[in-house]
Design a protein around this motif. Structure first.
Motif, mmCIF file in Angstrom:
data_model
loop_
_atom_site.group_PDB
_atom_site.id
_atom_site.type_symbol
_atom_site.label_atom_id
_atom_site.label_comp_id
_atom_site.label_asym_id
_atom_site.label_seq_id
_atom_site.Cartn_x
_atom_site.Cartn_y
_atom_site.Cartn_z
ATOM 1 N N GLY A 297 0.797 -1.224 0.000
ATOM 2 C CA GLY A 297 0.000 0.000 0.000
ATOM 3 C C GLY A 297 0.826 1.268 0.000
ATOM 4 N N ALA A 298 2.111 1.186 -0.370
ATOM 5 C CA ALA A 298 2.965 2.367 -0.369
ATOM 6 C C ALA A 298 2.496 3.403 -1.378
ATOM 7 N N SER A 299 2.029 2.962 -2.541
ATOM 8 C CA SER A 299 1.580 3.901 -3.567
ATOM 9 C C SER A 299 0.347 4.669 -3.097
ATOM 10 N N THR A 300 -0.566 3.980 -2.439
ATOM 11 C CA THR A 300 -1.761 4.644 -1.918
ATOM 12 C C THR A 300 -1.391 5.724 -0.916
ATOM 13 N N ILE A 301 -0.474 5.404 -0.015
ATOM 14 C CA ILE A 301 -0.056 6.389 0.980
ATOM 15 C C ILE A 301 0.682 7.532 0.309
ATOM 16 N N ALA A 302 1.500 7.235 -0.710
ATOM 17 C CA ALA A 302 2.209 8.284 -1.437
ATOM 18 C C ALA A 302 1.230 9.257 -2.093
ATOM 19 N N VAL A 303 0.214 8.719 -2.741
ATOM 20 C CA VAL A 303 -0.794 9.563 -3.408
ATOM 21 C C VAL A 303 -1.491 10.471 -2.404
ATOM 22 N N ALA B 284 -1.011 25.461 -5.958
ATOM 23 C CA ALA B 284 -0.926 24.413 -6.961
ATOM 24 C C ALA B 284 0.448 24.442 -7.634
ATOM 25 N N GLY B 285 0.958 23.235 -7.914
ATOM 26 C CA GLY B 285 2.225 23.149 -8.614
ATOM 27 C C GLY B 285 3.445 23.211 -7.731
ATOM 28 N N LYS B 286 3.275 23.160 -6.416
ATOM 29 C CA LYS B 286 4.418 23.170 -5.506
ATOM 30 C C LYS B 286 4.693 21.800 -4.894
ATOM 31 N N THR B 287 3.849 20.817 -5.230
ATOM 32 C CA THR B 287 4.016 19.455 -4.721
ATOM 33 C C THR B 287 4.121 18.505 -5.900
ATOM 34 N N ALA B 288 5.140 17.640 -5.870
ATOM 35 C CA ALA B 288 5.351 16.669 -6.942
ATOM 36 C C ALA B 288 5.198 15.250 -6.408
ATOM 37 N N LEU B 289 4.619 14.391 -7.223
ATOM 38 C CA LEU B 289 4.487 12.964 -6.931
ATOM 39 C C LEU B 289 5.130 12.216 -8.089
ATOM 40 N N VAL B 290 6.169 11.427 -7.797
ATOM 41 C CA VAL B 290 6.967 10.792 -8.847
ATOM 42 C C VAL B 290 6.903 9.273 -8.676
ATOM 43 N N ASP B 291 6.453 8.587 -9.718
ATOM 44 C CA ASP B 291 6.354 7.128 -9.689
ATOM 45 C C ASP B 291 7.611 6.550 -10.333
ATOM 46 N N LEU B 292 8.561 6.114 -9.498
ATOM 47 C CA LEU B 292 9.790 5.503 -9.998
ATOM 48 C C LEU B 292 9.723 3.980 -9.971
ATOM 49 N N ASP B 293 8.543 3.440 -9.695
ATOM 50 C CA ASP B 293 8.351 1.993 -9.835
ATOM 51 C C ASP B 293 8.079 1.739 -11.312
ATOM 52 N N ILE B 294 9.154 1.750 -12.110
ATOM 53 C CA ILE B 294 9.005 1.823 -13.564
ATOM 54 C C ILE B 294 8.483 0.538 -14.187
ATOM 55 N N GLN B 295 8.382 -0.518 -13.408
ATOM 56 C CA GLN B 295 7.821 -1.762 -13.938
ATOM 57 C C GLN B 295 6.393 -2.012 -13.476
ATOM 58 N N ARG C 110 12.382 22.884 -8.410
ATOM 59 C CA ARG C 110 11.068 23.377 -8.830
ATOM 60 C C ARG C 110 10.006 23.252 -7.735
ATOM 61 N N TYR C 111 10.089 22.226 -6.880
ATOM 62 C CA TYR C 111 8.990 21.931 -5.966
ATOM 63 C C TYR C 111 9.400 22.097 -4.504
ATOM 64 N N ASP C 112 8.409 22.482 -3.677
ATOM 65 C CA ASP C 112 8.637 22.559 -2.232
ATOM 66 C C ASP C 112 8.626 21.173 -1.604
ATOM 67 N N HIS C 113 7.760 20.303 -2.116
ATOM 68 C CA HIS C 113 7.647 18.933 -1.597
ATOM 69 C C HIS C 113 7.671 17.947 -2.755
ATOM 70 N N VAL C 114 8.448 16.881 -2.579
ATOM 71 C CA VAL C 114 8.544 15.828 -3.586
ATOM 72 C C VAL C 114 8.309 14.496 -2.881
ATOM 73 N N ILE C 115 7.305 13.744 -3.338
ATOM 74 C CA ILE C 115 7.032 12.401 -2.835
ATOM 75 C C ILE C 115 7.451 11.418 -3.925
ATOM 76 N N ILE C 116 8.340 10.492 -3.585
ATOM 77 C CA ILE C 116 8.865 9.545 -4.566
ATOM 78 C C ILE C 116 8.473 8.124 -4.169
ATOM 79 N N ASP C 117 7.779 7.451 -5.068
ATOM 80 C CA ASP C 117 7.373 6.062 -4.842
ATOM 81 C C ASP C 117 8.378 5.164 -5.534
ATOM 82 N N MET C 118 9.109 4.354 -4.740
ATOM 83 C CA MET C 118 10.203 3.530 -5.248
ATOM 84 C C MET C 118 9.742 2.096 -5.530
#
Length: 426
Positions: free
Chosen positions: A193-199, A211-222, A294-302
């Motif tokens: 459930g890491a992705s759910t919590i990240a979102v 708006a536009g100061k928080t980034a959510l990055v999905d690095l689970d590329i598979q 660019r962003y104040d907050h970055v959430i990265i899902d690994m």
């Protein structure tokens, strides 16, 4: 985990380096309390190694430091303290902290061997790691040893953790430019459930900023699932990146980031099945610089797998969240992940989030055993609500938006407030 070697002071000293070059970046706040002057001197001589850490050495035992009127525990991530001649006093001081939700992580440093029962009592009282070291004595009559113009960096002689699947090494060149606060999401198992919590963390952060100061990055590329959760397409730009056809710089973000209705800018996973080795560590440093600038907050899902480009992500993180549950395999892997990260990122705050279970009013024996095995208190719990979770996915919105009164939404909103309290205080 007990670590015993002779140059541990270099690692601990690096944790208290004061740096001003990061602007407004969130830096790990570290206090080191020492009573032995030689220990303080050895640590001071090795300061300045980690630009991501803001720390101070103070004289005194743990109890006196915690009683200090100047001590604001809400702003401190780690307290490393020298074990006193009266360890019982240290243990009592730790015990008084256990009811405080925002208690920092504790690292005990000893210049002498400690009895097994003392080590066990310190761990039970909340110490995450115990570092045993010998002081480096300086002979004033000795001639200085000649040094090469460009000395090779020394590898700390840390005994490897048998269960660690790989080694993680952070070097200063991995520190990216920018001021953004980075939260890295790791999972103890697939489906944790890491992705759910990240979102939901990203959406909660976006609610409190423009708006536009928080980034959510999905690095689970598979196996990335964030696109599905937010009803967004997989990323063609991310595909170009993993194929080696795009440099992940500011121009890349202009094309790749998609603004969600929640106010979060999202980089979804590629629209092809790419090997995890498709990303080079050097490219990840470039991406981290662009995101932090660019962003104040970055959430990265690994991804669940340990990869070599995990190094620059952790080197630029303000905190790591390991999402787990109460199953034995999940608990064991959580401990392995913590050991793996802590070996090279001792000052990086690591929090464990127990998913799919309500926070207990009275801790059960199983939960106590899980906390003991993991090696840190279990403070964060997210209950489950399958119906609300399904509805959120169907609507393509975060749970805190579509079912903000549900138990998991309230728990994740509380998680946001607790994790970022120190950041809001400045």
């Amino acid at each position: 985990m007990t670590i015993a070697h002779h140059d541990i002071e270099q690692q601990v000293a690096a944790a208290v380096a004061e740096q001003s070059s990061l602007g407004h970046a969130h830096r790990t706040k570290v206090i080191i309390a020492v009573q032995t002057p030689e220990l303080g001197q050895n640590l001071s001589d090795e300061m300045g190694q980690d630009p991501g850490v803001d720390g101070t050495i103070v004289q005194g035992d743990l109890a006196s430091v915690l009683r200090s009127v100047e001590m604001d525990l809400g702003k401190i991530d780690i307290i490393a303290f020298e074990v006193s001649d009266d360890p019982e006093a240290d243990i009592a001081a730790l015990a008084r902290m256990q009811d405080i939700l925002t208690v920092p992580q504790f690292i005990a440093v000893s210049t002498r061997a400690l009895a097994d029962d003392t080590r066990a009592a310190l761990k039970d009282a909340g110490v995450q790691d115990l570092l045993v070291m010998k002081l480096q004595q300086t002979d004033p009559t000795a001639e200085p040893e000649p040094q090469a113009a460009t000395p090779a960096p020394e590898t700390p002689a840390i005994a490897p953790t048998a269960s660690a699947p790989a080694e993680i090494e952070a070097t200063p060149h991995m520190i990216a430019k920018g001021h953004g606060d980075v939260t890295v999401m790791l999972r103890a198992r697939g489906g944790a459930g890491a992705s759910t919590i990240a979102v939901n963390l990203a959406a909660s952060l976006a609610k409190g900023s423009e708006a536009g100061k928080t980034a959510l990055v999905d690095l689970d590329i598979q196996n990335g699932a964030i696109a599905l959760m937010l009803d967004l397409p997989d990323s063609e730009e991310a595909t170009r990146f993993v194929q080696g056809n795009a440099t992940p710089d500011a121009a890349f973000l202009d094309k790749a980031m998609v603004r969600h209705a929640s106010g979060v800018d999202v980089l979804t996973a590629p629209d092809i099945f790419a090997p995890l080795s498709a990303i080079a560590p050097e490219d990840m440093i470039t991406l981290m610089s662009a995101l932090k600038s660019r962003y104040d907050h970055v959430i990265i899902d690994m991804p669940q797998t340990i990869v070599d480009w995990m190094d620059p992500v952790l080197a630029n993180a303000s905190r790591v969240l390991v999402v787990a549950d109460m199953s034995l395999p999940s608990v064991k892997r959580t401990r392995r992940l913590i050991n793996l990260i802590a070996e090279e990122h001792m000052t990086l705050p690591i929090k464990v989030v127990m998913n799919f279970e309500k926070k207990p009013l009275v801790t059960s024996e199983a939960q106590k055993e899980a906390a003991q095995l993991i090696g840190r208190p279990l403070l964060y719990w997210i209950p489950t609500d399958a119906r609300a979770a399904k509805r959120a996915i169907d609507l393509g919105t975060p749970l805190i938006t579509s079912a903000k009164r549900s138990a998991p939404a309230k728990a994740m909103a509380g998680l946001h407030k607790t994790l970022f309290a120190a950041t809001r205080k400045g």
